[in-house]
Structure formats: structure tokens, C-alpha cells
Design a protein around this motif. Sequence first.
Motif, PDB file in Angstrom:
ATOM      1  N   VAL A   1      -3.776  -6.069 -13.743  1.00 34.37           N
ATOM      2  CA  VAL A   1      -3.049  -6.457 -12.523  1.00 34.37           C
ATOM      3  C   VAL A   1      -3.559  -7.832 -12.081  1.00 34.37           C
ATOM      4  O   VAL A   1      -4.769  -8.023 -11.890  1.00 34.37           O
ATOM      5  CB  VAL A   1      -3.257  -5.427 -11.406  1.00 34.37           C
ATOM      6  N   ARG A   2      -2.640  -8.772 -11.911  1.00 34.85           N
ATOM      7  CA  ARG A   2      -3.009 -10.132 -11.526  1.00 34.85           C
ATOM      8  C   ARG A   2      -2.163 -10.574 -10.340  1.00 34.85           C
ATOM      9  O   ARG A   2      -0.958 -10.342 -10.303  1.00 34.85           O
ATOM     10  CB  ARG A   2      -2.810 -11.099 -12.689  1.00 34.85           C
ATOM     11  N   ILE A   3      -2.812 -11.219  -9.369  1.00 31.46           N
ATOM     12  CA  ILE A   3      -2.105 -11.774  -8.222  1.00 31.46           C
ATOM     13  C   ILE A   3      -2.476 -13.245  -8.093  1.00 31.46           C
ATOM     14  O   ILE A   3      -3.640 -13.635  -8.284  1.00 31.46           O
ATOM     15  CB  ILE A   3      -2.438 -11.007  -6.913  1.00 31.46           C
TER      16      ILE A   3
ATOM     17  N   ILE B   1      -7.529  -7.584 -12.077  1.00 35.91           N
ATOM     18  CA  ILE B   1      -8.353  -6.383 -12.193  1.00 35.91           C
ATOM     19  C   ILE B   1      -7.648  -5.411 -13.130  1.00 35.91           C
ATOM     20  O   ILE B   1      -6.418  -5.452 -13.281  1.00 35.91           O
ATOM     21  CB  ILE B   1      -8.586  -5.733 -10.801  1.00 35.91           C
ATOM     22  N   GLU B   2      -8.418  -4.566 -13.781  1.00 37.48           N
ATOM     23  CA  GLU B   2      -7.842  -3.541 -14.665  1.00 37.48           C
ATOM     24  C   GLU B   2      -7.603  -2.270 -13.852  1.00 37.48           C
ATOM     25  O   GLU B   2      -8.485  -1.817 -13.116  1.00 37.48           O
ATOM     26  CB  GLU B   2      -8.790  -3.260 -15.828  1.00 37.48           C
ATOM     27  N   HIS B   3      -6.410  -1.711 -14.010  1.00 35.02           N
ATOM     28  CA  HIS B   3      -6.011  -0.557 -13.191  1.00 35.02           C
ATOM     29  C   HIS B   3      -5.365   0.493 -14.087  1.00 35.02           C
ATOM     30  O   HIS B   3      -4.536   0.162 -14.944  1.00 35.02           O
ATOM     31  CB  HIS B   3      -5.031  -1.003 -12.099  1.00 35.02           C
TER      32      HIS B   3
ATOM     33  N   ALA C   1      -9.320  -0.552  -5.264  1.00 33.88           N
ATOM     34  CA  ALA C   1      -9.757  -1.785  -5.926  1.00 33.88           C
ATOM     35  C   ALA C   1      -8.632  -2.815  -5.968  1.00 33.88           C
ATOM     36  O   ALA C   1      -8.849  -4.005  -5.708  1.00 33.88           O
ATOM     37  CB  ALA C   1     -10.248  -1.468  -7.335  1.00 33.88           C
ATOM     38  N   VAL C   2      -7.406  -2.367  -6.288  1.00 30.85           N
ATOM     39  CA  VAL C   2      -6.274  -3.283  -6.351  1.00 30.85           C
ATOM     40  C   VAL C   2      -5.940  -3.807  -4.966  1.00 30.85           C
ATOM     41  O   VAL C   2      -5.673  -5.007  -4.789  1.00 30.85           O
ATOM     42  CB  VAL C   2      -5.052  -2.588  -6.984  1.00 30.85           C
TER      43      VAL C   2
ATOM     44  N   SER D   1       0.819  -1.215   0.000  1.00 29.37           N
ATOM     45  CA  SER D   1       0.000   0.000   0.000  1.00 29.37           C
ATOM     46  C   SER D   1       0.852   1.264   0.000  1.00 29.37           C
ATOM     47  O   SER D   1       0.340   2.350  -0.274  1.00 29.37           O
ATOM     48  CB  SER D   1      -0.940   0.012   1.201  1.00 29.37           C
ATOM     49  N   ALA D   2       2.161   1.131   0.303  1.00 33.76           N
ATOM     50  CA  ALA D   2       3.036   2.306   0.241  1.00 33.76           C
ATOM     51  C   ALA D   2       3.243   2.760  -1.192  1.00 33.76           C
ATOM     52  O   ALA D   2       3.619   3.910  -1.421  1.00 33.76           O
ATOM     53  CB  ALA D   2       4.383   1.984   0.892  1.00 33.76           C
TER      54      ALA D   2
END
Length: 414
Positions: free
Chosen positions: A159-161, A145-147, A128-129, A121-122
Motif C-alpha cells: 500500500v502506497r500513498i 507499507i505491506e498490508h 498501520a495503514v 477508515s470506513a
Amino acid sequence: MAFHDWGKELSNRLQAEWMMLAALSIVAAATVFAGLPLWQVALGWFFLAGVVLAGGRDRPRPPVAETARQPRERDLLGEVPSTLDALDVPALVLDREANILFQNDASSRTFGSLPTGAHISARLRSPAVLDMIRETLATGRPNQIEHAERLPSQQVYLVRIAPVDLPAEGQGKRLFLLAFRDISELRRLDRMRSDFVANASHELRTPLASLRGFIETLQGPAKSDPKAQERFLSIMLDQSTRMSRLLDDLLSLSRLELRANVAPEGKVDLVSLLSHVRDSLSPLAGDLGVSINLYLPPGPVEVAGERDELVQVFENLVENACKYGQEGKAVDVFLSAAEAGPLEVTVADYGPGIPSEHLPRLTERFYRVSVEDSRSKKGTGLGLAIVKHILTRHRARLIVASEVGKGSRFTVRF
């Protein structure tokens, strides 16, 4: 456990428990001074030190041990860092608390260097991400998700995790791979495609509506009116001609896009080509009261290219100069072929000019400085887009300079 790993683990414990060991040493020194035999003090010290080191394994480590633990986390990644560095996709490895354990080279170039151990988060502020990351950390299921990043420039990422289960030597430790795939170009092409379809539909709808209206009129009120029929048929011919020009330009763009990466192999003499363009446009220039003046070298000037396509380029530029620069009464065409500089063809008019805010978008499909002015001069809005595609195939550039009230200069630089 290998001897090397055992030594590293012992070193980490010594660093973590140094304060307790120091306290034991002070107590031991005090007991020696008090008269206790040295061998008893040494035996007691080693026993208590063993208890401290063995028991410290389960106690929370102080912050100073964080730097000693980070190499251990990296060791657990095995060959993953070198593999991720070979990717051109930004990627981060996170632990269960969403702290950054590793950042590959592509990520450093894209987002800058991120400190190891910092929370994700920094760097990422998108709710959303971050919610997606928290969900995957909790459930262990992959997510994407699209960012969009708007600074320093507009970029769109997928963005994929996904969780990564380490092998046996990692003792079942689970990490998470966060990857960013740049889809900015795909989104730009999607917008261009949708805009193109919308604009083409709009351009065709207007003449079709006119044709339908005149046909209904000829079938009804003007059925027995010869004068009205003659006038309406003339307008219908103009509208059908407009649609034909538009479709021809659309087909030209489609053909050019298919051949965009194929460089032309022939040779073209620009001197004879520009003379041909002037002769073919002389009737139009005469009707508009404009003179076309050529300033050419005495001998031939050859470039690699396809004659028909280059004729289309310069006919378009000279015709536009005659139509939109009609007030200046003259269009000058210069061919510069100096050995020390680039080969350039400049088409200059002396009309009203183009405001600077329009210049960057002139080669976009269906873009017009003035819609009414363009339609009144029978323009399709695709001419300069075709010019740009042809010049791209010929490895050339179109440079536009204009000043309101003084005219415009369109330069083709090979």
C-alpha cells in the motif's frame, strides 16, 4: 473565470443559500402588501440577495451542499479519473481529511463500491495503514507499507500513498493517491523458495551425516574389521545413491521450470510408450510381488508431447503404484481414447489408499504422506512435483482420487 464556470458557481451558491433567499422573498412580499412601492421592494431584494450570495462564500456550508460540492472536487481532478481507470492497480484519490473523492475500476472490483465522500477508515481497518495515511496527510511525504487482507481470501498488498499537486486551475489544491499493488504471488513464491531450500538442505544433510559417520568409523574402530567394512560400505553406497537420485530430481525440476512455457512439438504414441514403461518396471514389480496390467486400444493413440518426459511421468506413477499399493498385488493401467471424451491414462492400485486431507498437497515438493514409508521405499519427495511440471508443459492435468482401504487412481488427462 469562463462563463460556464461562473454559471456553475452561481448555481452552487443559490443551492447553498436558498433558505436565506426564501426568507428575503417572504419579507419582500410582506412589505408589498404593507403598501411599499414594488420597484423599491425589488431593488432592496436584489441588493440583499447579492450581499447574501457574496458573503456565503466564506461561511460553512450546510450538509445539503455536499452533493453540490462533490462534482466540483471531481472537476479539479481533470483527466485523472480516466487515467486511473486504465490501471489494473486498485487506486483511491483522497482529500486532506482522508475522504474518498474517486475510486478507479480496479478498486471497485477488489474492494467493492465505496461511497464518494466517505472516510477511508470506513473501508480500511488496519491501524498501520491508517497511521501511514495520517502521517502522509500531515507531512506531505510519500509512504508505503505491506498490508495483508485475510477475507475473503489471503491477499498481500504493498500500500502506497503519495501527494498529488493539481495544476493552476486546481488553485494549488493538494490531493493524495492511495494505491494497492498485489504482491500475494511474490510472497507465495518467496515462501516456496525458502521451503524448497530448507527441505533440500534437510534431505541432503541426512545422508551426508551418515556417510561422514561411517567414514570416521572405518578410519577408527572398524579399521581392521573386514565384516564391518563390508556392511558399512553397503550402507554408504545406499546413502550416496539416495543423494544422487535427489540431485537428479532437483536438476530435472530446474530444467522443467526453464521450459515450462515451451509446448512440445513432437508426437508420441501412448500405446507403445505404456508398453515400454511396463517392460522397464517389470523387474521391480516382480520383486514386490505386483503384476502390471495394461488395458489399451488396439491401434496407436498419439498425443503432442516429448517421449522422454512422458516416459518419466508414467514410470513415476506406475512405480509409485507398485511401491505404495503393494498390498493390492496388482496395478492396472487404462488408456481411454473415446472420440466423445478427453484422452486419459489412469494408473490404479488397490493398496491402503491416501487420506483425503493429503490429496491437495501431493504434488508439492518434498511433501510426503508418511516420511518414514517414503524413505524406506527410496523416495525423494519430488516425483509427483516433476510429474505436475511435465504435464503442465504438455497442457495436461493430473487428477487424483483415493479412498482409504480401497486404493488410489492417478489420471492424466490430455
